[in-house]
Design a protein around this motif. Structure first.
Motif, PDB file in Angstrom:
ATOM      1  N   ALA A  31       8.181  -1.988   7.594  1.00  0.00           N
ATOM      2  CA  ALA A  31       8.934  -0.883   8.183  1.00  0.00           C
ATOM      3  C   ALA A  31      10.430  -1.180   8.222  1.00  0.00           C
ATOM      4  O   ALA A  31      11.260  -0.288   7.957  1.00  0.00           O
ATOM      5  N   ALA A  84       3.205   5.797   8.054  1.00  0.00           N
ATOM      6  CA  ALA A  84       3.845   5.400   9.301  1.00  0.00           C
ATOM      7  C   ALA A  84       4.921   4.346   9.079  1.00  0.00           C
ATOM      8  O   ALA A  84       5.951   4.339   9.764  1.00  0.00           O
ATOM      9  N   GLN A 233      10.865  -1.754  15.189  1.00  0.00           N
ATOM     10  CA  GLN A 233       9.797  -1.145  14.387  1.00  0.00           C
ATOM     11  C   GLN A 233       8.488  -0.999  15.180  1.00  0.00           C
ATOM     12  O   GLN A 233       7.449  -0.687  14.608  1.00  0.00           O
ATOM     13  N   ALA A 236       6.519   2.381  14.792  1.00  0.00           N
ATOM     14  CA  ALA A 236       5.917   2.513  13.464  1.00  0.00           C
ATOM     15  C   ALA A 236       4.713   1.595  13.319  1.00  0.00           C
ATOM     16  O   ALA A 236       3.684   1.982  12.741  1.00  0.00           O
TER      17      ALA A 236
END
Length: 298
Positions: A31, A84, A233, A236
């Protein structure tokens, strides 16, 4: 007439054995770099995870010993996790379903795993499949031209034959690709895990059992040569963990709380969502990197 699009300046490629491994071991790293400017992230998954144990009772029939439809279901879970974490370019090694999850046998102590006595004809860990797997991965490397390639350490982290094979073919494919790339191997340091477990042990209502000695794999603190801060992150990562609903349960205490998130696999062992992901980078300069591209080949 316009020319071909210019490749991003920084290119990260990750090789994982099964759907969910990308999130469990490197979700924050994916991410973070996927959101970074001039950076691309490519994920290679070696199998569909057909031999996984299913957590939700309503989906238990998907398992290999029953309808044997788990691999197809996990394609959708992986797509949700990548969405995601993304943007992520995803590929299955050799194409969808070419190699099958090998499963694992318990090695008799702690979390250690071993190769089953009998392997499926398409199992990733079959010895005769090695050369074709290296060839398939080398082709991806030649196309993507990553400066950094992430996979597991030589023991696969805990001995799973597919994790071991992912390490072996990644090292061989990087050597065969004909251009330099930095290798980074996943791991969790003993001190980082201990601190995370101490934190979650104080949480009221924890629905999973805390681990005992050797329940969770770790590496020595001095083996860690890169530590990537993935605090930003967290949302996510949690979304990606929840996408793998057949394999992972996610829990957080009701507010007020300190932001802790705990997850568990089908074994019900609590694992803290840590704010850093750690790696062993063999070619790293002395010290601990905070960026996998720092000092990597151009």
């Amino acid at each position: 007439m316009t020319g071909a699009p210019t490749a991003p300046g920084r290119r990260l490629l990750l090789v994982h054995a099964h759907p969910d491994d990308e999130t469990l071991a490197t979700g924050g790293t994916i991410a973070r770099y996927a959101a970074a400017p001039d950076t691309s992230v490519t994920l290679v998954t070696c199998t569909l995870g057909e031999q996984g144990e299913v957590i939700p009772p309503g989906l238990a029939m998907l398992e290999a010993g029953q309808a044997d439809q788990l691999g197809g279901y996990r394609i959708g879970e992986l797509a949700g996790a990548c969405a995601a974490l993304g943007p992520v370019e995803h590929r299955f090694l050799g194409g969808v379903g070419r190699w099958r999850d090998s499963g694992m046998a318990l090695a008799g102590h702690g979390v250690r795993a071993a190769t089953p006595e009998v392997l499926h004809p398409r199992a990733l860990a079959r010895p005769e499949a090695f050369d074709a797997q290296v060839e398939a991965l080398a082709a991806v490397l030649a196309e993507v031209r990553p400066q950094v390639v992430v996979t597991y350490p030589a023991d696969g982290g805990y001995g799973h034959p597919d994790h071991v094979r992912a390490h072996e073919i990644t090292v061989a494919a990087v050597a065969a690709a004909g251009r330099p790339a930095r290798l980074a191997f996943t791991g969790v340091s003993r001190s980082a895990l201990a601190a995370g477990l101490e934190r979650i042990s104080r949480l009221p209502g924890l629905p999973f059992r805390l681990p005992v000695a050797d329940d969770l794999p770790t590496v020595a603190d001095d083996a860690v040569t890169a530590r990537i801060d993935v605090t930003d992150q967290r949302a996510a990562r949690v979304a990606a963990l929840r996408a793998h609903a057949t394999q992972v349960e996610v829990w957080a205490p009701a507010p007020p709380d300190d932001g802790a998130v705990v997850w568990a696999l089908s074994n019900g062992i609590a694992q803290p969502l840590l704010d850093a992901e750690e790696f062993t980078v063999p070619d790293a300069a002395p010290g601990v990197l905070d960026d996998l591209f720092d000092g990597a080949p151009a």
